[in-house]
Design a protein around this motif. Sequence first.
Motif, PDB file in Angstrom:
ATOM      1  N   SER A 164      33.416  34.211  44.901  1.00 28.03           N
ATOM      2  CA  SER A 164      31.942  34.127  45.597  1.00 28.03           C
ATOM      3  C   SER A 164      32.389  34.369  47.094  1.00 28.03           C
ATOM      4  O   SER A 164      31.645  35.251  47.981  1.00 28.03           O
ATOM      5  CB  SER A 164      30.703  33.869  44.542  1.00 28.03           C
ATOM      6  OG  SER A 164      29.582  34.217  45.389  1.00 28.03           O
ATOM      7  N   TYR A 205      28.608  36.795  41.311  1.00 27.04           N
ATOM      8  CA  TYR A 205      30.767  36.902  41.105  1.00 27.04           C
ATOM      9  C   TYR A 205      30.025  35.429  40.738  1.00 27.04           C
ATOM     10  O   TYR A 205      31.654  34.816  40.194  1.00 27.04           O
ATOM     11  CB  TYR A 205      30.867  36.697  42.256  1.00 27.04           C
ATOM     12  CG  TYR A 205      31.215  38.327  42.905  1.00 27.04           C
ATOM     13  CD1 TYR A 205      30.900  40.110  42.034  1.00 27.04           C
ATOM     14  CD2 TYR A 205      31.480  38.779  43.970  1.00 27.04           C
ATOM     15  CE1 TYR A 205      30.931  40.599  42.634  1.00 27.04           C
ATOM     16  CE2 TYR A 205      31.372  40.195  44.705  1.00 27.04           C
ATOM     17  CZ  TYR A 205      30.649  41.152  43.502  1.00 27.04           C
ATOM     18  OH  TYR A 205      30.765  42.523  43.903  1.00 27.04           O
ATOM     19  N   LEU A 241      31.996  35.073  37.173  1.00 22.31           N
ATOM     20  CA  LEU A 241      32.149  36.274  36.740  1.00 22.31           C
ATOM     21  C   LEU A 241      32.083  36.732  36.016  1.00 22.31           C
ATOM     22  O   LEU A 241      32.250  37.707  35.095  1.00 22.31           O
ATOM     23  CB  LEU A 241      33.810  36.698  36.782  1.00 22.31           C
ATOM     24  CG  LEU A 241      34.718  35.810  38.133  1.00 22.31           C
ATOM     25  CD1 LEU A 241      36.477  36.246  37.593  1.00 22.31           C
ATOM     26  CD2 LEU A 241      34.708  36.948  39.341  1.00 22.31           C
ATOM     27  N   ILE A 253      28.943  41.012  35.877  1.00 21.39           N
ATOM     28  CA  ILE A 253      29.886  42.225  36.152  1.00 21.39           C
ATOM     29  C   ILE A 253      30.122  43.384  34.867  1.00 21.39           C
ATOM     30  O   ILE A 253      30.429  42.598  33.971  1.00 21.39           O
ATOM     31  CB  ILE A 253      31.029  41.364  37.282  1.00 21.39           C
ATOM     32  CG1 ILE A 253      31.149  41.103  38.036  1.00 21.39           C
ATOM     33  CG2 ILE A 253      31.869  43.031  37.617  1.00 21.39           C
ATOM     34  CD1 ILE A 253      32.287  40.173  38.894  1.00 21.39           C
ATOM     35  N   ALA A 285      39.243  41.907  41.585  1.00 20.74           N
ATOM     36  CA  ALA A 285      38.986  40.512  41.741  1.00 20.74           C
ATOM     37  C   ALA A 285      40.539  40.107  41.298  1.00 20.74           C
ATOM     38  O   ALA A 285      40.551  38.978  41.666  1.00 20.74           O
ATOM     39  CB  ALA A 285      38.233  39.778  40.653  1.00 20.74           C
TER      40      ALA A 285
END
Length: 453
Positions: free
Chosen positions: A74, A91, A94, A97, A114
Motif C-alpha cells: 500500500s 491494499y 491484500l 483485491i 504485488a
Amino acid sequence: MPPGITTLAADKIELSAANTGFMLICSALVMLMTPGLAFFYGGMVRVKSTLNMLMMSFISLGIVTILWVLYGFSLAFGTDVGSVIGWSSAYVGLGDIGVTELWDGYTIPVYVFAVFQLMFAILTPALISGALADRVKFTAWALFVTLWVTVVYFPVAHWVWGSGGWLFEMGVIDFAGGTAVHINAGAAALGVILVIGKRVGFKKDPMRPHSLPLVMLGAGLLWFGWFGFNAGSWLGNDDGIGAVMFLNTQVATAAAMLAWLAYEKIRHGSFTTLGAASGAVAGLVAITPAGGSVSPLGAIAVGVIAGLLCAMAVGLKYKLGYDDSLDVIGVHLVGGVVGSLLVGFFATGGVQSDAKGLLYGGGFDQLGKQAVGVFAVLAYSLVVSALLAFVIDKVMGMRVPEDDEVLGIDQVEHAETAYDFSGAGGGSASRTAAPAPGLTDRAGAAQNKKVDA
C-alpha cells in the motif's frame, strides 16, 4: 518499471494467461536471488561468520514478506499522496483485491504484480548485510530491516515506480532498480557502517573469503535470477522490450566480468574467481536501470565502464578507512550510480521510451533527470539509514561485544558452526570453542597460517 498505460473504454484490457505465467516465473527467479545472495556473501566471509551471513539474507524473506502484506504494498504502490508515498486501504492486508482484478493498464492480476514487487523488497535490505559482516547483533539487524523497509524502501519505491511518485513523474528512467534497489542499498550500507565502525582487526588481520566455490555458486544463482529481475520488470512479454532487456542483461554482465578481470590482471597480476564473480555482479547492477534504454552495443559499454569503475572502487575502503566488509558500496552503490547515469548517455530513444541520451542527440535533459534521481535516493537513504542505525545502537546496541566478534558470530548468535570438522555431527557449539582460522582478504597479503587455539 514501465509507465502506466492509458486505454479507452473500447480497448478493454483482459487478463493474459501467458503474461501472468511469465510474471509468476519471473517472480520465482527474483526470489531465488536472495538465497543466491546468501551463498555469495556466505562464501566471502570467514568460516566463523558463514551462517550469520546466510541468516542475514534469509531473515529478510520472513520479515519483509509479512510487512509487505500488512502495509508495504500500500505504501509503495497505493494511491499517491503528495508525490512521496502511496496509500490504498484496499491494499492493506491484500485482502480486498479480486482474484482476477488487473494491475492498472496491464494484463496481469494485481496479486501477480504485488508478489513480483515483493521479491524486490525482500532482496534490497539483504544487499545491505554484506557491508556489516562479522559484527552486528542478529536481533538488531532484524529490527533494522523492519524499520528500514518501512521508512526508506517503501517510500523510495513509490518515488521511482509508483504512479504519481515525484521521480516517476519527472521522467527518471529506472527499468528494474538501479536507484530503488542498488543505490538505495549501497547508500544505506555506507550510512550504517559509518555509525557502527570497523571490524576488529580491519586492515590488520587477514580476512579472505573462506569458500570461493560458494561465492561462484551464489554469483551463478544471482546471474540466473537476474533475468527475472530485469526482463520481468516490463510486466509482460508482448512487445519485445523484455527480450531486449534479457539480452542486454547477458551482454553487460559478460562485458563487466571481462573488464574486471582485465583490470585485475593489469593491476594485481592474476585472474581471480572472486574477481570474475564480482565483475559479473557489477555488470548486473549497472544494466538494471539502463537495459531497457540502450542497444546491445550500449550494453557492452555499460558493462565495461561498470566493471572497471567498480573494480577500482572496492579498494577505496582501505584508503578512506570505512569497513565495507563485502564491497556493497564498491559494487552496488557505484554500479547503480554508473548504470543510472549512463542512461543519460546511451539511451537510444527506440526501446523503453523515446528519451534519448547525450550520445544520441538528446542533449543533457535525460542525464540531468538521472542525476536528480541518483543523488536524491543516495542522500535520503544514507541519512535515514545512519539515523536508524544510531538510534538502534543507543537503544539496544548494534554490535556484538568485541570478544564475541573475535570468537565468531555464528557460535554467539546462532549456536552453530557452518562446518563440523570433528565428524561428531550437528549444531550447537560452545562459546569457548576456538573459531576457524581466517584467510587473507581481497586486497590482502599472505595466507594466514596462525591457528587460534
